[in-house]
Design a protein around this motif. Sequence first.
Motif, PDB file in Angstrom:
ATOM      1  N   PHE A  24       0.839  -1.205   0.000  1.00 55.24           N
ATOM      2  CA  PHE A  24       0.000   0.000   0.000  1.00 55.24           C
ATOM      3  C   PHE A  24       0.875   1.257   0.000  1.00 55.24           C
ATOM      4  O   PHE A  24       0.620   2.200  -0.743  1.00 55.24           O
ATOM      5  N   PHE A  25       1.920   1.260   0.802  1.00 58.18           N
ATOM      6  CA  PHE A  25       2.785   2.433   0.896  1.00 58.18           C
ATOM      7  C   PHE A  25       3.852   2.491  -0.190  1.00 58.18           C
ATOM      8  O   PHE A  25       4.157   3.564  -0.696  1.00 58.18           O
ATOM      9  N   PHE A  26       4.434   1.349  -0.542  1.00 61.33           N
ATOM     10  CA  PHE A  26       5.601   1.356  -1.421  1.00 61.33           C
ATOM     11  C   PHE A  26       5.337   0.773  -2.802  1.00 61.33           C
ATOM     12  O   PHE A  26       6.226   0.759  -3.638  1.00 61.33           O
ATOM     13  N   GLY A  27       4.130   0.279  -3.051  1.00 59.41           N
ATOM     14  CA  GLY A  27       3.752  -0.195  -4.365  1.00 59.41           C
ATOM     15  C   GLY A  27       4.398  -1.512  -4.767  1.00 59.41           C
ATOM     16  O   GLY A  27       5.152  -2.120  -4.008  1.00 59.41           O
ATOM     17  N   GLY A  28       4.066  -1.931  -5.982  1.00 60.11           N
ATOM     18  CA  GLY A  28       4.619  -3.179  -6.526  1.00 60.11           C
ATOM     19  C   GLY A  28       4.373  -4.342  -5.598  1.00 60.11           C
ATOM     20  O   GLY A  28       3.267  -4.580  -5.144  1.00 60.11           O
ATOM     21  N   ASN A  29       5.436  -5.065  -5.309  1.00 61.87           N
ATOM     22  CA  ASN A  29       5.340  -6.163  -4.350  1.00 61.87           C
ATOM     23  C   ASN A  29       6.134  -5.819  -3.092  1.00 61.87           C
ATOM     24  O   ASN A  29       6.480  -6.690  -2.319  1.00 61.87           O
ATOM     25  N   ALA A  30       6.442  -4.543  -2.935  1.00 61.70           N
ATOM     26  CA  ALA A  30       7.220  -4.015  -1.796  1.00 61.70           C
ATOM     27  C   ALA A  30       8.620  -4.614  -1.742  1.00 61.70           C
ATOM     28  O   ALA A  30       9.303  -4.518  -0.740  1.00 61.70           O
ATOM     29  N   GLY A  31       9.029  -5.262  -2.818  1.00 58.64           N
ATOM     30  CA  GLY A  31      10.383  -5.798  -2.896  1.00 58.64           C
ATOM     31  C   GLY A  31      10.611  -7.081  -2.133  1.00 58.64           C
ATOM     32  O   GLY A  31      11.750  -7.517  -1.986  1.00 58.64           O
ATOM     33  N   THR A  32       9.563  -7.684  -1.659  1.00 60.68           N
ATOM     34  CA  THR A  32       9.705  -8.899  -0.857  1.00 60.68           C
ATOM     35  C   THR A  32       8.432  -9.724  -0.945  1.00 60.68           C
ATOM     36  O   THR A  32       7.510  -9.389  -1.676  1.00 60.68           O
ATOM     37  N   THR A  33       8.404 -10.799  -0.200  1.00 63.95           N
ATOM     38  CA  THR A  33       7.211 -11.627  -0.094  1.00 63.95           C
ATOM     39  C   THR A  33       6.818 -11.703   1.371  1.00 63.95           C
ATOM     40  O   THR A  33       7.653 -11.498   2.259  1.00 63.95           O
ATOM     41  N   PRO A  34       5.561 -12.032   1.647  1.00 65.63           N
ATOM     42  CA  PRO A  34       5.128 -12.095   3.041  1.00 65.63           C
ATOM     43  C   PRO A  34       5.968 -13.052   3.893  1.00 65.63           C
ATOM     44  O   PRO A  34       6.239 -12.766   5.063  1.00 65.63           O
ATOM     45  N   GLY A  35       6.408 -14.143   3.320  1.00 60.55           N
ATOM     46  CA  GLY A  35       7.164 -15.131   4.073  1.00 60.55           C
ATOM     47  C   GLY A  35       8.548 -14.675   4.502  1.00 60.55           C
ATOM     48  O   GLY A  35       9.152 -15.258   5.400  1.00 60.55           O
ATOM     49  N   TRP A  36       9.062 -13.637   3.896  1.00 63.07           N
ATOM     50  CA  TRP A  36      10.404 -13.143   4.224  1.00 63.07           C
ATOM     51  C   TRP A  36      10.384 -12.025   5.259  1.00 63.07           C
ATOM     52  O   TRP A  36      11.430 -11.563   5.681  1.00 63.07           O
ATOM     53  N   LEU A  37       9.196 -11.568   5.647  1.00 60.12           N
ATOM     54  CA  LEU A  37       9.113 -10.462   6.592  1.00 60.12           C
ATOM     55  C   LEU A  37       9.469 -10.921   8.004  1.00 60.12           C
ATOM     56  O   LEU A  37       9.002 -11.951   8.475  1.00 60.12           O
ATOM     57  N   THR A  38      10.276 -10.124   8.656  1.00 52.13           N
ATOM     58  CA  THR A  38      10.654 -10.400  10.042  1.00 52.13           C
ATOM     59  C   THR A  38       9.669  -9.704  10.983  1.00 52.13           C
ATOM     60  O   THR A  38       8.832  -8.898  10.544  1.00 52.13           O
ATOM     61  N   ASP A  39       9.789  -9.982  12.267  1.00 49.72           N
ATOM     62  CA  ASP A  39       8.974  -9.267  13.249  1.00 49.72           C
ATOM     63  C   ASP A  39       9.263  -7.768  13.187  1.00 49.72           C
ATOM     64  O   ASP A  39       8.356  -6.954  13.350  1.00 49.72           O
ATOM     65  N   ASN A  40      10.523  -7.391  12.941  1.00 48.11           N
ATOM     66  CA  ASN A  40      10.860  -5.967  12.801  1.00 48.11           C
ATOM     67  C   ASN A  40      10.141  -5.348  11.612  1.00 48.11           C
ATOM     68  O   ASN A  40       9.685  -4.207  11.679  1.00 48.11           O
ATOM     69  N   ASP A  41      10.042  -6.093  10.511  1.00 48.38           N
ATOM     70  CA  ASP A  41       9.334  -5.594   9.329  1.00 48.38           C
ATOM     71  C   ASP A  41       7.840  -5.437   9.632  1.00 48.38           C
ATOM     72  O   ASP A  41       7.223  -4.450   9.229  1.00 48.38           O
ATOM     73  N   ARG A  42       7.286  -6.409  10.317  1.00 43.37           N
ATOM     74  CA  ARG A  42       5.866  -6.332  10.686  1.00 43.37           C
ATOM     75  C   ARG A  42       5.623  -5.151  11.620  1.00 43.37           C
ATOM     76  O   ARG A  42       4.622  -4.439  11.496  1.00 43.37           O
ATOM     77  N   SER A  43       6.541  -4.918  12.541  1.00 43.69           N
ATOM     78  CA  SER A  43       6.447  -3.770  13.439  1.00 43.69           C
ATOM     79  C   SER A  43       6.485  -2.470  12.645  1.00 43.69           C
ATOM     80  O   SER A  43       5.707  -1.540  12.901  1.00 43.69           O
TER      81      SER A  43
END
Length: 132
Positions: A24-43
């Motif tokens: 929503f904020f950064f467009g595209g696929n945000a450069g990653t996939t949901p499975g690669w997000l860390t707790d810091n990214d979720r925060s």
Amino acid sequence: MAPRKFAPSELALSPMEAWQVLVFFFGGNAGTTPGWLTDNDRSFAQALLIEAVDASYRMSWIEKLWSSTVNSSASIKSILGKLAFKAMKDWLTSCQPVDLKKAKIYTMVKNQLTVNWRSVWQIRIQVGDPVY
């Protein structure tokens, strides 16, 4: 100003929801996939969303002066609804959890947060270390 940090126990967004917020904020696929997000990214995603809602709520008293608003996608609206059931009263400075049911995110607020944090997010994706 640095985004608020959330402890893992405070994270209300799933990896998929956090990814949707980042898209929503950064467009595209945000450069990653949901499975690669860390707790810091979720925060980080959760903090961005909360700041967007809070800043938009603070601006709502002049809503008639602004002609365009972001009509958030259905997925963002459902994520906001989910956050309403968490301990939001401790996280928001301007509005209450009940306000999230009808929350709007102004284009101006979204764009400013995107400008403020895009390079930080791109560094995170390219380097792999959180810098927020």
